[in-house]
Design an enzyme around this catalytic site. Structure first.
Site, PDB file in Angstrom:
ATOM      1  N   HIS A 191       0.832  -1.195   0.000  1.00  0.00           N
ATOM      2  CA  HIS A 191       0.000   0.000   0.000  1.00  0.00           C
ATOM      3  C   HIS A 191       0.874   1.256   0.000  1.00  0.00           C
ATOM      4  CE1 HIS A 191      -3.670  -2.336   1.756  1.00  0.00           C
ATOM      5  NE2 HIS A 191      -3.299  -2.770   0.566  1.00  0.00           N
TER       6      HIS A 191
ATOM      7  N   GLU B 231       1.413   3.915   1.951  1.00  0.00           N
ATOM      8  CA  GLU B 231       2.243   4.329   3.081  1.00  0.00           C
ATOM      9  C   GLU B 231       3.444   3.405   3.251  1.00  0.00           C
ATOM     10  OE1 GLU B 231      -1.733   2.875   4.769  1.00  0.00           O
ATOM     11  OE2 GLU B 231      -0.856   3.272   2.841  1.00  0.00           O
TER      12      GLU B 231
ATOM     13  N   CYS C 128      -4.766   0.773   6.580  1.00  0.00           N
ATOM     14  CA  CYS C 128      -5.617  -0.376   6.916  1.00  0.00           C
ATOM     15  C   CYS C 128      -5.145  -1.023   8.216  1.00  0.00           C
ATOM     16  CB  CYS C 128      -5.641  -1.385   5.778  1.00  0.00           C
ATOM     17  SG  CYS C 128      -4.069  -2.213   5.475  1.00  0.00           S
TER      18      CYS C 128
END
Length: 94
Positions: free
Chosen positions: A49, A51, A75
């Site tokens: 993802h 980040e 998440c």
């Protein structure tokens, strides 16, 4: 200034294009001392993802005192990738 960083994160998110389908396009920017020190985005479905992509370019020393700006909250569930919130938290707590 914060809006400028968010605009950069939005630009990063769009780099994922349709390859992220089934997940949203997400971008991240890490800012320290008024300058961007890392950027990242979700490259493809099932991949790291945004980040995590941005943080992969930094050491824990570099994240100390930095701010992470992400277009969607990290998440916190286990799926194709581990929870991003754990990676983010560990980057700032070392």
């Amino acid at each position: 200034m914060l809006t400028d960083y968010m605009q950069q994160a939005i630009y990063q998110a769009r780099l994922g294009g349709p390859a992220t389908y089934r997940n949203p396009q997400v971008g991240a920017v890490v800012v320290k001392d008024g300058r961007v020190i890392a950027q990242g985005y979700h490259h493809y479905f099932g991949g790291a993802h945004a980040e995590v992509d941005a943080l992969a370019h930094l050491t824990s020393d570099q994240t100390r005192g930095a701010t992470l700006i992400v277009t969607l909250e990290p998440c916190s569930h286990h799926g194709k990738t581990p929870p991003c919130c754990e990676r983010v938290t560990s980057s700032w707590n070392q």
